[in-house]
Design an enzyme around this catalytic site. Structure first.
Site, mmCIF file in Angstrom:
data_model
loop_
_atom_site.group_PDB
_atom_site.id
_atom_site.type_symbol
_atom_site.label_atom_id
_atom_site.label_comp_id
_atom_site.label_asym_id
_atom_site.label_seq_id
_atom_site.Cartn_x
_atom_site.Cartn_y
_atom_site.Cartn_z
ATOM 1 N N SER A 97 -10.564 3.828 -6.216
ATOM 2 C CA SER A 97 -10.985 4.733 -5.457
ATOM 3 C C SER A 97 -11.724 5.520 -5.807
ATOM 4 O O SER A 97 -12.293 6.722 -5.351
ATOM 5 C CB SER A 97 -9.463 5.513 -4.191
ATOM 6 O OG SER A 97 -9.284 4.092 -3.950
ATOM 7 N N ASP A 126 1.119 -0.974 0.111
ATOM 8 C CA ASP A 126 0.029 -0.024 -0.006
ATOM 9 C C ASP A 126 1.162 1.044 -0.035
ATOM 10 O O ASP A 126 2.332 1.665 -0.639
ATOM 11 C CB ASP A 126 -1.118 0.152 1.085
ATOM 12 C CG ASP A 126 -2.088 0.362 0.530
ATOM 13 O OD1 ASP A 126 -2.190 2.110 1.106
ATOM 14 O OD2 ASP A 126 -3.095 0.581 0.215
ATOM 15 N N ASP A 127 0.584 2.202 0.558
ATOM 16 C CA ASP A 127 1.447 3.672 0.376
ATOM 17 C C ASP A 127 2.634 3.500 1.000
ATOM 18 O O ASP A 127 2.708 2.680 2.020
ATOM 19 C CB ASP A 127 0.493 4.517 1.448
ATOM 20 C CG ASP A 127 0.234 5.930 0.759
ATOM 21 O OD1 ASP A 127 1.217 6.145 -0.412
ATOM 22 O OD2 ASP A 127 0.115 7.169 0.955
ATOM 23 N N ASP A 160 -5.373 5.104 -5.936
ATOM 24 C CA ASP A 160 -6.236 6.073 -4.921
ATOM 25 C C ASP A 160 -6.501 7.271 -5.347
ATOM 26 O O ASP A 160 -5.679 7.733 -6.377
ATOM 27 C CB ASP A 160 -5.082 6.228 -3.241
ATOM 28 C CG ASP A 160 -5.715 5.919 -2.501
ATOM 29 O OD1 ASP A 160 -6.954 7.351 -2.192
ATOM 30 O OD2 ASP A 160 -5.366 6.316 -1.242
ATOM 31 N N LYS A 170 -3.839 -1.142 -6.550
ATOM 32 C CA LYS A 170 -4.906 -0.053 -6.695
ATOM 33 C C LYS A 170 -4.618 1.634 -6.335
ATOM 34 O O LYS A 170 -3.472 1.450 -6.130
ATOM 35 C CB LYS A 170 -4.661 -0.719 -4.848
ATOM 36 C CG LYS A 170 -5.452 0.874 -4.072
ATOM 37 C CD LYS A 170 -5.749 0.777 -2.096
ATOM 38 C CE LYS A 170 -6.012 1.689 -1.954
ATOM 39 N NZ LYS A 170 -6.290 0.727 0.074
ATOM 40 N N ASP A 196 -12.356 4.218 5.288
ATOM 41 C CA ASP A 196 -11.489 3.310 5.191
ATOM 42 C C ASP A 196 -11.405 2.650 6.706
ATOM 43 O O ASP A 196 -12.601 3.374 7.690
ATOM 44 C CB ASP A 196 -10.256 3.923 5.739
ATOM 45 C CG ASP A 196 -9.255 4.919 4.691
ATOM 46 O OD1 ASP A 196 -10.030 4.433 3.542
ATOM 47 O OD2 ASP A 196 -8.222 5.793 4.820
ATOM 48 N N ARG A 199 -13.595 1.266 -4.276
ATOM 49 C CA ARG A 199 -13.998 1.668 -2.878
ATOM 50 C C ARG A 199 -15.050 2.831 -2.740
ATOM 51 O O ARG A 199 -15.357 3.682 -3.595
ATOM 52 C CB ARG A 199 -12.808 1.769 -2.371
ATOM 53 C CG ARG A 199 -11.403 1.343 -1.485
ATOM 54 C CD ARG A 199 -11.931 0.847 -0.306
ATOM 55 N NE ARG A 199 -12.446 1.774 0.267
ATOM 56 C CZ ARG A 199 -11.487 2.312 1.133
ATOM 57 N NH1 ARG A 199 -10.425 2.288 1.122
ATOM 58 N NH2 ARG A 199 -11.891 3.572 1.979
HETATM 59 C C1 GLA Z 1 -6.753 6.332 1.205
HETATM 60 C C2 GLA Z 1 -7.276 4.998 0.971
HETATM 61 C C3 GLA Z 1 -6.456 3.635 2.470
HETATM 62 C C4 GLA Z 1 -5.127 4.066 2.185
HETATM 63 C C5 GLA Z 1 -4.341 5.378 2.376
HETATM 64 C C6 GLA Z 1 -2.873 5.500 2.289
HETATM 65 O O1 GLA Z 1 -7.070 6.247 2.987
HETATM 66 O O2 GLA Z 1 -8.563 5.086 1.526
HETATM 67 O O3 GLA Z 1 -6.533 2.665 1.801
HETATM 68 O O4 GLA Z 1 -4.276 3.346 1.209
HETATM 69 O O5 GLA Z 1 -4.425 6.357 1.893
HETATM 70 O O6 GLA Z 1 -2.477 6.141 2.453
#
Ligand code: GLA
Length: 440
Positions: A192, A82-83, A160, A158, A221, A217
Site C-alpha cells: 500500500s 484481511d485485517d 498496509d 498484503k 479503498d 494500491r
Molecule cells: C485499509 C486498506 C483496506 C483494508 C483496511 C483494513 O483501509 O486500504 O483495503 O485492508 O485497511 O483495515
C-alpha cells in the site's frame, strides 16, 4: 565526517544488502482470488454473528465455495485474509498470533486447509505500529513476522500502511520484502506504499515500488457503490500516462477489490467493473459472499472471455482512448500478435444517466485497429461473434446506461504465416519480434 562513516558502517552491518529486488517470479498475470475486506470488514462478533465474522469458519467456507462453485476452475486461486484476524497482543515469544477464539486451530491449520483444496493462502499485515483496525503492526518485528508467515506457508502478503510515516516506506517496504525473500518461501507482496505517500503529498518512487512489490494500491479503498467504482475508473483514466507504464508481468497496479454480487452495483454496473478491471490488467480479487451471490453476478465473475483479457500474457495495461458526452472507449493490446500489430480488447462505456441505451458507431481503424488482414471480433458478455472485420468496417454497439460492451478483436492470422512465423512482443524494449519457426 568520522561520525557519518560510523553510522554508515552500522547500517551496512545490520541492514539488508543493497540489492533487495523482489524478482520472485510470481503473478506473471494479475493475481485472482477472494479477499475478505470489502464485504466482511472487521466483524469480530462471532458470538452474535458466527456466519459472517472474521474467523476460520468464514475462510474455510469461502475456500470450499471457490472450488465447488467453479471459481477455481476459471482461475481464482488466492484465499486472502484481511485485517482483524490478529490477537490484540503478540504471543510470549513476540510472534504474531491470531485471535484464537475466532481462529481456534491457528493460521497454519487454515493455510493447510486452503492448500488441500488446491488454493493459495494470503494474509494481511501493516508496516506500522498497528494495522488500520488497531491490531499489532510489524514495525520492530519485520524479520520475525516474515519468518512467521513463511512458517504458516503463506503465499501472499498484503502490507498496509496505517500508523506509519509515509516517508519511512521507501526503506520499510523494501526491507520487509527482503525479509520475505530471505525466508526462501515465495510470497506475493502486495504493497500500500504509494497510496499513503500520494495522500501525504510525497511523489512515490515507482521504479523502486515496481522492483520490490508484485502489486500496489494507488487510490482510495473501494466501497459498495457505483460512485466508488466510477471514482476508481476516473482515477485510472485521468492519470493513465503515469500509471500504465508501471504495470507488467509480475508487477501490477491494484485498483482494489471486485464488489460484484454485493448490494451496491446493478447488473450493468457489475459488468462495467469486470470489463474495466480486465482492460486495466487489475488483480481480480472478489469480495463477496459466495454463499448467497446471485447467478447473474456469478456468471460475470466467471466470464472466461473477460478473464482471458485480464490474464493476457503480454501484461500490457489498457487505457481510455475516448471520452466525450458520457461515452468512453477503453482499449487494451493483447495477444495474438502479427507483424507489428496487436489484437485488442475494447470496452465501450456509457456513463450517461438518460435511461436509454446509447449507440456508438466507429470504424476499427478509428480505434487504432489497422491490421490489413482484419480482426475476428466477438462480444464477450453477449458471446456473439461478428466474424472477420476489416479495419474500415464500422461497428455499432448499443451500450446501456452505466453499462458496457466489451469486444475482443483478434488479429486474423493468415494460415500459411501462422504456421511458419511467430510474433512476440518484448515488453521491456517495446518492440515486436518475428521469429521463423523451423520448417519441417
Ligand atoms: C485499509 C486498506 C483496506 C483494508 C483496511 C483494513 O483501509 O486500504 O483495503 O485492508 O485497511 O483495515
Amino acid at each position: 565526517m568520522a561520525a557519518a562513516i560510523v553510522v554508515l558502517g552500522l547500517v551496512a552491518l545490520v541492514g539488508p544488502p543493497a540489492a533487495l529486488g523482489l524478482d520472485n517470479g510470481l503473478v506473471r498475470t494479475p493475481p485472482m482470488g477472494w479477499l475478505a475486506w470489502e464485504r466482511f470488514r472487521c466483524n469480530t462478533d462471532c458470538k452474535n454473528d458466527p456466519e459472517n465474522c472474521i474467523s476460520e469458519r468464514l475462510f474455510r467456507t469461502m475456500a470450499d465455495l471457490v472450488v465447488s462453485e467453479g471459481y477455481a476452475a476459471v482461475g481464482y486461486e488466492y484465499i486472502n485474509v484481511d485485517d482483524c484476524w490478529l490477537d490484540k497482543e503478540r504471543g510470549a515469544n513476540g510472534q504474531l498470533q491470531p485471535d484464537y477464539s475466532r481462529f481456534p486451530n491457528g493460521m497454519r491449520a487454515l493455510s493447510d486447509y486452503v492448500h488441500r483444496l488446491g488454493l493459495k493462502f494470503g494474509i494481511y499485515e501493516d508496516y506500522g505500529n498497528y494495522t488500520c483496525a488497531g491490531y499489532p503492526g510489524i514495525l520492530g518485528s519485520l524479520e520475525l513476522d516474515a519468518q512467521t508467515f513463511a512458517s504458516w506457508n503463506v503465499d501472499y502478503v498484503k502490507l498496509d500502511g496505517c500508523y506509519s510515516h509515509p516517508k519511512d516506506m521507501d526503506r520499510g517496504y523494501p526491507e520487509f520484502g527482503y525479509f520475505l525473500n530471505k525466508t526462501g518461501r515465495q510470497m506475493v507482496y502486495s504493497c500500500s506504499w504509494p497510496v499513503y505517500q500520494i495522500y501525504a503529498g510525497i511523489a512515490p518512487n515507482f521504479s523502486s515500488i515496481i522492483e520490490h512489490c508484485n502489486l500496489w494500491r494507488n487510490f482510495d479503498d473501494i466501497q459498495d457503490s457505483w460512485a466508488s467504482v466510477e471514482s476508481v475508473i476516473d482515477y485510472y483514466g485521468d492519470n493513465q500516462d503515469a500509471i500504465i507504464p508501471n504495470a507488467g508481468p509480475g508487477h501490477w497496479n491494484d485498483p482494489d477489490m471486485l464488489i460484484i454480487g454485493n448490494f451496491g452495483l446493478s447488473y450493468e454496473q457489475s459488468k462495467t467493473q469486470m470489463a474495466i478491471w480486465a482492460i486495466i490488467a487489475a488483480p481480480l480479487l472478489m469480495s463477496v459472499d459466495l454463499r448467497t451471490i446471485r447467478p447473474e453476478f456469478k456468471a460475470i465473475l466467471q466470464n472466461k472471455g473477460v478473464i482471458a483479457v485480464d490474464q493476457d500474457p503480454l501484461g500490457i495495461q489498457g487505457r481510455r482512448i475516448y471520452k466525450k458526452s458520457g461515452i468512453e472507449i477503453w482499449s487494451r493490446p493483447i495477444t495474438p500478435l502479427q507483424q507489428n500489430y496487436f489484437s485488442y480488447a475494447v470496452a465501450f462505456l456509457n456513463r450517461r444517466t438518460d435511461g436509454t441505451p446509447s449507440d456508438v458507431a466507429v470504424t476499427l481503424q478509428e480505434l487504432g485497429l489497422a491490421y490489413p488482414g482484419g480482426y475476428a471480433v466477438e462480444d464477450l458478455f453477449e458471446e456473439v461473434s461478428y466474424g472477420v472485420l476489416s479495419p474500415e468496417t464500422k461497428i455499432k454497439v448499443k451500450v446501456n446506461p452505466s453499462g458496457v460492451v466489451i469486444l475482443r478483436a483478434n488479429i486474423h492470422l493468415p494460415r500459411f504465416q501462422s504456421q511458419n512465423q511467430k510474433t512476440v512482443y518484448d515488453p521491456y524494449q517495446h518492440v515486436f519480434r518475428t521469429t521463423a519457426r523451423p520448417n519441417f
